[in-house]
Design an enzyme around this catalytic site. Structure first.
Site, mmCIF file in Angstrom:
data_model
loop_
_atom_site.group_PDB
_atom_site.id
_atom_site.type_symbol
_atom_site.label_atom_id
_atom_site.label_comp_id
_atom_site.label_asym_id
_atom_site.label_seq_id
_atom_site.Cartn_x
_atom_site.Cartn_y
_atom_site.Cartn_z
ATOM 1 N N ASP A 57 0.680 -1.240 0.012
ATOM 2 C CA ASP A 57 0.006 -0.071 -0.046
ATOM 3 C C ASP A 57 0.915 1.037 -0.096
ATOM 4 O OD1 ASP A 57 -2.763 -0.773 0.098
ATOM 5 O OD2 ASP A 57 -2.480 -1.611 2.201
ATOM 6 N N TYR A 115 6.851 -9.599 7.071
ATOM 7 C CA TYR A 115 6.545 -8.384 7.118
ATOM 8 C C TYR A 115 7.529 -7.814 8.522
ATOM 9 C CZ TYR A 115 3.401 -7.861 3.347
ATOM 10 O OH TYR A 115 2.723 -7.899 1.978
#
Lengths: 251, 251
Positions: A57, A115
Site C-alpha cells: 500500500d 513483514y
C-alpha cells in the site's frame, strides 16, 4: 533485431514514502509505474508488464519485493541490473536481476512473506527513523505484547482483523510467525511471517497489539477476534510508514 | 511574573537534509533558527539566543549536538523538554534539557567532538540510507584506508586539507582518533574524534580517503599533506549528507 523474450525475476527495495503504493495507477507515482516506465524505455517505448509478489500500500516500504516480467533484450542479467541501477530513482533500487523459468509467477508462486513493523518508543522520536517507524512515545508493555503475539501463529480466519471484507471472501490464512524483537535500540519490531496476508491485516494486528501494550485492551482480545469476528473491536489501523516487506519466499 | 533567568543545556538530534545548516540565516530554514523560533514562542515573542557547540553545515546531521541558552521560564527542565518535543518539527528533536551553570558555554567549553562519515558501498545504493550516507558503489580498499587513517591522529597543522584558509589562520588541531568501522552491513563508517575541527576538514579528509581507497591516490598522500600543504592535492570535498556529528564532550 530483437532478442528472444525471456522471463526475468527482479528483487527490489524501496522507500515507500513518496510512492502511492506498488500498483500502477494513472497519474500517480507508484513503484510498478516507475519501474515499468524504465523497462519500457529499454524496449523502445513498448509496455513491459511487471507483476509484483505483494501489492504494498501507499507508504509501505520494501526490502525484498520480488517481481517478474518478460524482457526482449540482448543484455545479460547483470547488464540489465546495471542499467536499472542507473535509470531508476534513488528511492527504488534493484537488488538483483536473474533470468528464471518462463512460467515463474512472482505472486502466485510465493510460498510466504515476512513483514516487520517498526515502533519508535523513544520519548523524543528519532529524526533518522521518522519516515520508517511509527513514533509511539508512551510506554508499551512488551510482556503483554509477546503474550498476545503468541496467540497468533496458525491457520485462522482473520476477518476479525479486516473489517468490511465483502461477503464470501476467503479470509483463512496460515500465519507462521509473530514475534517481537528489540534489534534497534529504542524500538520495538513486530515481525509477521505467513503464507498470505489480507490487505490491512498486518497494520490492524499492529494497531491492536499497541492497544494491548498500552494496557487499553486485554491480551485476550486477539483470541476473541479470531474466534468471533465482531466489528469495531480491533485497535486502529497502524500507519503505513512503519510497515516493511522484508522478503518473499519461494520454493 | 517572569521567572528568574537560568542557563539551560539542550542536546539535539537532527536530520540535516532539509536545513541550511545550524547557523541562523535570514530567510533560510536553519536548525538554530527553528529552535530559536520555538523558544521565542515560549517567551512571548522575545528572542532567546541559542549557542551551538558545532556550526554544522547545510545537509550535515547531528545525533548529539549541544547548545545553550538563557531561559526565563517557570517550567521545570522536564516540562520544557516535553514542550520542545511537542513544538519542534520531526526533523529536529530535543534529546535532553537540563539547567546548567550560568557560565556554561556550549562552544567554548567543548573539549572534543566526534564525527562519523557514512559510505554506502552496496552496488545498488540502500534506499533507506540515501539521505544519510554517500553512495559509492565502486570497490574501496579498507586496508589502504586504514593505513592512511593511522597517519592522522596527533597534533597537526591541517591547512593542507582546508584549501583557501585566510593567511594567519591557526590551523593546528589535535585529532584524537581516526578509525574505520563496518558496523552497518554494506557500509564503511569513518570516525574522527578531536579537540576541534576546521570547516570542511572532515569532508576533505573523507574525500581524500576515498581516493586512497579507490587506488587513485597513494596512502602516503595524507602524510605529505600534513608535512607540506600544497593546494589541489586532496580528494574532492565529500558531500554533506554522509556527515554526522555524533557527540560533543565536556569535562
Amino acid at each position: 533485431v530483437t532478442a528472444r523474450a525471456r522471463r526475468v525475476r527482479l528483487e527490489l527495495a524501496y522507500d515507500g514514502t513518496d510512492f502511492r503504493g506498488w500498483q500502477l495507477q494513472p497519474g500517480q507515482r507508484t513503484v510498478q509505474g516507475v519501474v515499468e516506465e524504465v523497462l519500457a524505455g529499454l524496449h523502445g517505448g513498448r509496455r513491459v508488464v511487471l507483476c509484483g509478489a505483494s501489492r504494498t500500500d501507499s507508504g509501505v516500504h520494501a526490502h525484498g519485493q520480488v517481481a517478474d516480467c518478460l524482457v526482449e533484450l540482448r543484455q545479460t542479467d547483470s547488464d540489465l541490473a546495471y542499467g536499472l541501477r542507473r535509470l531508476l530513482p534513488a528511492d527504488v533500487r534493484p537488488l538483483g536481476v536473474r533470468t528464471t523459468d518462463d512460467d515463474f509467477h512472482a505472486r502466485k508462486h510465493a510460498l510466504g512473506k515476512v513483514y516487520r513493523y517498526r515502533i519508535d518508543c523513544t520519548p523524543h522520536g528519532d529524526p533518522f527513523h521518522r519516515r520508517f517507524a511509527l513514533h509511539h512515545p508512551a510506554a508499551l508493555d512488551e510482556g503483554r505484547m509477546r503474550a498476545a503475539l503468541s496467540l497468533l501463529p496458525g491457520r485462522h480466519d482473520w476477518r476479525g482483523f479486516v473489517p468490511g471484507l465483502p461477503p464470501g471472501t476467503d479470509a483463512v490464512r496460515r500465519l507462521t510467525c509473530a514475534e517481537l524483537d528489540l534489534e534497534v535500540s529504542g524500538e520495538i519490531g513486530l515481525v509477521f511471517g505467513g503464507e498470505g496476508f489480507l490487505r490491512y491485516m498486518v497494520r490492524n494486528l499492529v494497531g491492536t497489539l499497541i492497544e494491548i501494550g498500552r494496557g487499553s485492551m486485554p491480551v485476550e482480545r486477539v483470541g476473541e477476534l479470531l474466534e468471533r469476528p465482531e466489528p469495531g473491536r480491533t485497535g486502529p489501523t497502524a500507519p503505513a510508514k512503519g510497515l516493511h516487506l522484508l522478503r518473499v519466499d519461494y520454493a
